[in-house]
Design a protein around this motif. Sequence first.
Motif, PDB file in Angstrom:
ATOM      1  N   ARG A  60     -35.184   8.764  34.682  1.00  0.00           N
ATOM      2  CA  ARG A  60     -34.771   7.379  34.457  1.00  0.00           C
ATOM      3  C   ARG A  60     -36.018   6.507  34.312  1.00  0.00           C
ATOM      4  O   ARG A  60     -36.889   6.520  35.185  1.00  0.00           O
ATOM      5  N   PHE A  62     -37.913   2.799  33.919  1.00  0.00           N
ATOM      6  CA  PHE A  62     -37.782   1.408  34.332  1.00  0.00           C
ATOM      7  C   PHE A  62     -39.042   0.658  33.926  1.00  0.00           C
ATOM      8  O   PHE A  62     -40.113   1.246  33.777  1.00  0.00           O
ATOM      9  N   LYS A  66     -40.261  -2.315  41.177  1.00  0.00           N
ATOM     10  CA  LYS A  66     -39.247  -3.113  41.874  1.00  0.00           C
ATOM     11  C   LYS A  66     -37.869  -2.874  41.269  1.00  0.00           C
ATOM     12  O   LYS A  66     -36.889  -2.670  41.994  1.00  0.00           O
ATOM     13  N   GLU A  67     -37.785  -2.901  39.941  1.00  0.00           N
ATOM     14  CA  GLU A  67     -36.509  -2.634  39.280  1.00  0.00           C
ATOM     15  C   GLU A  67     -35.992  -1.252  39.663  1.00  0.00           C
ATOM     16  O   GLU A  67     -34.803  -1.065  39.952  1.00  0.00           O
ATOM     17  N   MET A  68     -36.883  -0.267  39.698  1.00  0.00           N
ATOM     18  CA  MET A  68     -36.497   1.101  40.069  1.00  0.00           C
ATOM     19  C   MET A  68     -35.916   1.133  41.477  1.00  0.00           C
ATOM     20  O   MET A  68     -34.833   1.683  41.712  1.00  0.00           O
ATOM     21  N   TYR A  69     -36.637   0.514  42.415  1.00  0.00           N
ATOM     22  CA  TYR A  69     -36.192   0.553  43.801  1.00  0.00           C
ATOM     23  C   TYR A  69     -34.907  -0.239  44.022  1.00  0.00           C
ATOM     24  O   TYR A  69     -34.139   0.059  44.941  1.00  0.00           O
ATOM     25  N   GLU A  70     -34.654  -1.242  43.211  1.00  0.00           N
ATOM     26  CA  GLU A  70     -33.413  -2.006  43.321  1.00  0.00           C
ATOM     27  C   GLU A  70     -32.218  -1.216  42.791  1.00  0.00           C
ATOM     28  O   GLU A  70     -31.092  -1.439  43.228  1.00  0.00           O
ATOM     29  N   ARG A  71     -32.446  -0.291  41.879  1.00  0.00           N
ATOM     30  CA  ARG A  71     -31.335   0.388  41.211  1.00  0.00           C
ATOM     31  C   ARG A  71     -31.047   1.795  41.731  1.00  0.00           C
ATOM     32  O   ARG A  71     -29.986   2.346  41.439  1.00  0.00           O
ATOM     33  N   ILE A  72     -31.983   2.372  42.466  1.00  0.00           N
ATOM     34  CA  ILE A  72     -31.798   3.728  42.988  1.00  0.00           C
ATOM     35  C   ILE A  72     -31.666   3.642  44.512  1.00  0.00           C
ATOM     36  O   ILE A  72     -32.477   2.980  45.155  1.00  0.00           O
ATOM     37  N   PRO A  73     -30.683   4.307  45.110  1.00  0.00           N
ATOM     38  CA  PRO A  73     -30.505   4.227  46.560  1.00  0.00           C
ATOM     39  C   PRO A  73     -31.750   4.691  47.323  1.00  0.00           C
ATOM     40  O   PRO A  73     -32.375   5.697  46.970  1.00  0.00           O
ATOM     41  N   ILE A  84     -37.392  -3.378  49.956  1.00  0.00           N
ATOM     42  CA  ILE A  84     -37.891  -3.088  48.609  1.00  0.00           C
ATOM     43  C   ILE A  84     -39.312  -3.595  48.426  1.00  0.00           C
ATOM     44  O   ILE A  84     -40.157  -2.896  47.849  1.00  0.00           O
TER      45      ILE A  84
END
Length: 120
Positions: A60, A62, A66-73, A84
């Motif tokens: 995936r 990104f 930050k965007e990655m950590y917001e979207r993946i558990p 985050i």
Amino acid sequence: MQHNMRLFESSFNSMKSGKKTVEVRLNDEKRRKISIGDSIIFTKVPKSNETLTVEVVELREFTTFKEMYERIPAKDFDTVGDPIDLMVQQTYEIYSANQENEWGTLAITVKLLEADTNSL
């Protein structure tokens, strides 16, 4: 295709135990050669002869960490409970914001195949 990467001890041990299933990297030229179904051999650093072999099961992309950590558990990174902003700050200790801006980021979801403590 087989790829070789290094992994710091805490992340290595989390992946070895099955708690960490997503590896975070820049989406640089080396990582753009990775495909689903490929294998990655991770070598524990700084000093170890331990390796892990994993299969890539998902990729995936990104724009930012930050965007990655917001979207993946967080459980997939084995960072449950970490905010985050702390996760991003810790990632910036490895990669710079300039590198992030240049390459973007890649979440590599893996399945553990083999752990070898005497491989090197």
